[in-house]
Write a protein that holds these residues in place. Structure first.
Motif, mmCIF file in Angstrom:
data_model
loop_
_atom_site.group_PDB
_atom_site.id
_atom_site.type_symbol
_atom_site.label_atom_id
_atom_site.label_comp_id
_atom_site.label_asym_id
_atom_site.label_seq_id
_atom_site.Cartn_x
_atom_site.Cartn_y
_atom_site.Cartn_z
ATOM 1 N N ARG A 184 -115.894 37.777 -81.058
ATOM 2 C CA ARG A 184 -114.642 37.179 -81.524
ATOM 3 C C ARG A 184 -114.863 36.359 -82.791
ATOM 4 N NH1 ARG A 184 -114.024 35.112 -76.451
ATOM 5 N NH2 ARG A 184 -113.320 36.720 -75.036
ATOM 6 N N GLU A 185 -115.947 35.590 -82.823
ATOM 7 C CA GLU A 185 -116.275 34.792 -84.011
ATOM 8 C C GLU A 185 -116.520 35.686 -85.223
ATOM 9 O OE1 GLU A 185 -119.511 32.134 -83.267
ATOM 10 O OE2 GLU A 185 -118.523 31.234 -81.525
ATOM 11 N N MET A 186 -117.275 36.766 -85.017
ATOM 12 C CA MET A 186 -117.557 37.688 -86.112
ATOM 13 C C MET A 186 -116.271 38.343 -86.616
ATOM 14 S SD MET A 186 -121.109 39.401 -84.721
ATOM 15 C CE MET A 186 -120.941 40.827 -85.724
ATOM 16 N N GLN A 187 -115.405 38.732 -85.695
ATOM 17 C CA GLN A 187 -114.137 39.361 -86.061
ATOM 18 C C GLN A 187 -113.270 38.397 -86.869
ATOM 19 O OE1 GLN A 187 -113.309 42.508 -85.516
ATOM 20 N NE2 GLN A 187 -111.234 42.368 -86.336
ATOM 21 N N ALA A 188 -113.198 37.138 -86.442
ATOM 22 C CA ALA A 188 -112.416 36.136 -87.163
ATOM 23 C C ALA A 188 -112.981 35.915 -88.569
ATOM 24 C CB ALA A 188 -112.396 34.830 -86.384
ATOM 25 N N LYS A 189 -114.310 35.900 -88.661
ATOM 26 C CA LYS A 189 -114.959 35.713 -89.968
ATOM 27 C C LYS A 189 -114.625 36.876 -90.906
ATOM 28 C CE LYS A 189 -119.529 35.015 -91.972
ATOM 29 N NZ LYS A 189 -120.969 34.978 -91.711
ATOM 30 N N VAL A 190 -114.700 38.094 -90.404
ATOM 31 C CA VAL A 190 -114.405 39.278 -91.219
ATOM 32 C C VAL A 190 -112.937 39.283 -91.645
ATOM 33 C CG1 VAL A 190 -114.216 41.794 -91.137
ATOM 34 C CG2 VAL A 190 -116.275 40.683 -90.283
ATOM 35 N N GLU A 191 -112.025 38.958 -90.726
ATOM 36 C CA GLU A 191 -110.604 38.930 -91.070
ATOM 37 C C GLU A 191 -110.318 37.859 -92.116
ATOM 38 O OE1 GLU A 191 -108.481 38.460 -87.418
ATOM 39 O OE2 GLU A 191 -108.581 40.589 -86.934
ATOM 40 N N LYS A 192 -111.023 36.748 -92.005
ATOM 41 C CA LYS A 192 -110.818 35.676 -92.979
ATOM 42 C C LYS A 192 -111.293 36.119 -94.365
ATOM 43 C CE LYS A 192 -111.348 30.715 -92.851
ATOM 44 N NZ LYS A 192 -112.131 29.609 -92.309
ATOM 45 N N GLU A 193 -112.418 36.806 -94.422
ATOM 46 C CA GLU A 193 -112.950 37.292 -95.690
ATOM 47 C C GLU A 193 -112.051 38.376 -96.298
ATOM 48 O OE1 GLU A 193 -116.911 38.611 -94.998
ATOM 49 O OE2 GLU A 193 -117.693 36.590 -94.683
ATOM 50 N N MET A 194 -111.540 39.270 -95.470
ATOM 51 C CA MET A 194 -110.723 40.386 -95.952
ATOM 52 C C MET A 194 -109.291 39.967 -96.244
ATOM 53 S SD MET A 194 -112.763 42.934 -96.091
ATOM 54 C CE MET A 194 -111.733 44.362 -96.176
ATOM 55 N N GLY A 195 -108.899 38.805 -95.794
ATOM 56 C CA GLY A 195 -107.530 38.350 -96.016
ATOM 57 C C GLY A 195 -106.533 39.052 -95.123
ATOM 58 N N ALA A 196 -106.993 39.545 -93.972
ATOM 59 C CA ALA A 196 -106.104 40.262 -93.065
ATOM 60 C C ALA A 196 -105.132 39.335 -92.355
ATOM 61 C CB ALA A 196 -106.920 41.038 -92.028
ATOM 62 N N ARG B 256 -125.576 38.168 -65.532
ATOM 63 C CA ARG B 256 -125.115 39.282 -66.369
ATOM 64 C C ARG B 256 -123.694 39.005 -66.883
ATOM 65 N NH1 ARG B 256 -125.755 42.943 -69.949
ATOM 66 N NH2 ARG B 256 -124.685 44.903 -69.602
ATOM 67 N N LEU B 257 -122.822 38.466 -66.049
ATOM 68 C CA LEU B 257 -121.463 38.120 -66.446
ATOM 69 C C LEU B 257 -121.470 37.054 -67.538
ATOM 70 C CD1 LEU B 257 -118.429 38.504 -65.859
ATOM 71 C CD2 LEU B 257 -118.604 36.646 -64.224
ATOM 72 N N LYS B 258 -122.351 36.079 -67.413
ATOM 73 C CA LYS B 258 -122.460 35.028 -68.429
ATOM 74 C C LYS B 258 -122.921 35.613 -69.755
ATOM 75 C CE LYS B 258 -124.280 30.407 -69.084
ATOM 76 N NZ LYS B 258 -125.045 29.309 -68.527
ATOM 77 N N GLU B 259 -123.871 36.558 -69.729
ATOM 78 C CA GLU B 259 -124.345 37.217 -70.955
ATOM 79 C C GLU B 259 -123.201 37.990 -71.629
ATOM 80 O OE1 GLU B 259 -127.601 39.731 -69.918
ATOM 81 O OE2 GLU B 259 -128.943 38.059 -69.419
ATOM 82 N N ILE B 260 -122.404 38.678 -70.862
ATOM 83 C CA ILE B 260 -121.291 39.456 -71.402
ATOM 84 C C ILE B 260 -120.254 38.538 -72.038
ATOM 85 C CG2 ILE B 260 -119.327 40.938 -70.770
ATOM 86 C CD1 ILE B 260 -121.169 42.269 -68.704
ATOM 87 N N GLU B 261 -119.954 37.409 -71.390
ATOM 88 C CA GLU B 261 -118.990 36.455 -71.947
ATOM 89 C C GLU B 261 -119.495 35.855 -73.252
ATOM 90 O OE1 GLU B 261 -118.239 33.647 -68.834
ATOM 91 O OE2 GLU B 261 -116.826 34.976 -67.805
ATOM 92 N N GLU B 262 -120.799 35.529 -73.313
ATOM 93 C CA GLU B 262 -121.371 34.996 -74.552
ATOM 94 C C GLU B 262 -121.293 36.036 -75.674
ATOM 95 O OE1 GLU B 262 -125.328 33.741 -73.618
ATOM 96 O OE2 GLU B 262 -124.648 32.021 -72.431
ATOM 97 N N GLU B 263 -121.570 37.278 -75.344
ATOM 98 C CA GLU B 263 -121.507 38.361 -76.335
ATOM 99 C C GLU B 263 -120.067 38.564 -76.824
ATOM 100 O OE1 GLU B 263 -122.552 43.090 -76.565
ATOM 101 O OE2 GLU B 263 -123.675 41.850 -75.159
ATOM 102 N N ALA B 264 -119.094 38.482 -75.915
ATOM 103 C CA ALA B 264 -117.688 38.614 -76.292
ATOM 104 C C ALA B 264 -117.264 37.473 -77.214
ATOM 105 C CB ALA B 264 -116.808 38.658 -75.051
ATOM 106 N N GLY B 265 -117.717 36.266 -76.930
ATOM 107 C CA GLY B 265 -117.420 35.118 -77.787
ATOM 108 C C GLY B 265 -117.998 35.299 -79.185
ATOM 109 N N ALA B 266 -119.239 35.788 -79.254
ATOM 110 C CA ALA B 266 -119.871 36.027 -80.554
ATOM 111 C C ALA B 266 -119.108 37.105 -81.333
ATOM 112 C CB ALA B 266 -121.325 36.441 -80.352
#
Length: 162
Positions: free
Chosen positions: A16-28, A4-14
């Motif tokens: 973070r990637e999505m957040q970075a992608k959105v910030e890059k697109e928005m120019g934040a 369960r801990l491994k699943e949560i860490e993988e979800e957190a990593g995903a």
């Protein structure tokens, strides 16, 4: 539990990637060099602009543009207003060429709508350089030099009680 801990860490990593992608697109994400570039752009625009004071309240941007058209090509006219939409009585005129500013300064003290205009080169606003204008001291109430009340021995005037 470890699964369960491994699943949560993988979800957190995903996430973070999505957040970075959105910030890059928005120019934040802005680096300091891009901020200084915008400051340089502001200074360049301000070098092509003039301040016009004592503008009549009934004056429109088109009339101000027509007045300064002889100096050069006008890019933009901004008449500032208060929070109710009423003009403040001054305007900024931005030209396409820098040479037009010198020509526009020659129109200082010219008349528009029967009012004498004050024309000067626009200053570049430097953030954080606002001059502090403190309150003027009241000469009747100076708390810096006021002593607190300290009761002492009673004082009797030399006259009075025989």
């Amino acid at each position: 539990m470890k699964k369960r801990l491994k699943e949560i860490e993988e979800e957190a990593g995903a996430l973070r990637e999505m957040q970075a992608k959105v910030e890059k697109e928005m120019g934040a994400i802005q680096d300091p060099s891009s901020t200084s570039a915008t400051q340089a752009e502001k200074e360049e625009v301000d070098s092509r602009s003039i301040y016009v004071g004592n503008v009549d309240y009934a004056c429109t941007p088109e009339e101000v543009q027509q007045h300064f058209q002889s100096c050069g090509t006008v890019n933009r006219v901004t008449i500032l207003t208060d929070k109710f939409g009423q003009p403040k009585g001054f305007a900024y005129v931005e030209f396409v060429e820098i040479d037009a500013v010198q020509n526009a300064l020659l129109l200082n003290e010219s008349e528009l709508h029967g009012r004498q205009l004050k024309v000067s080169a626009k200053r570049t606003n430097i953030p954080g350089m606002k001059q502090y204008r403190g309150r003027r001291p009241n000469p009747y109430f100076n708390s810096r030099f006021r002593r607190p009340f300290m009761p002492g021995p009673p004082f009797y005037p030399p006259y009075g009680y025989g």
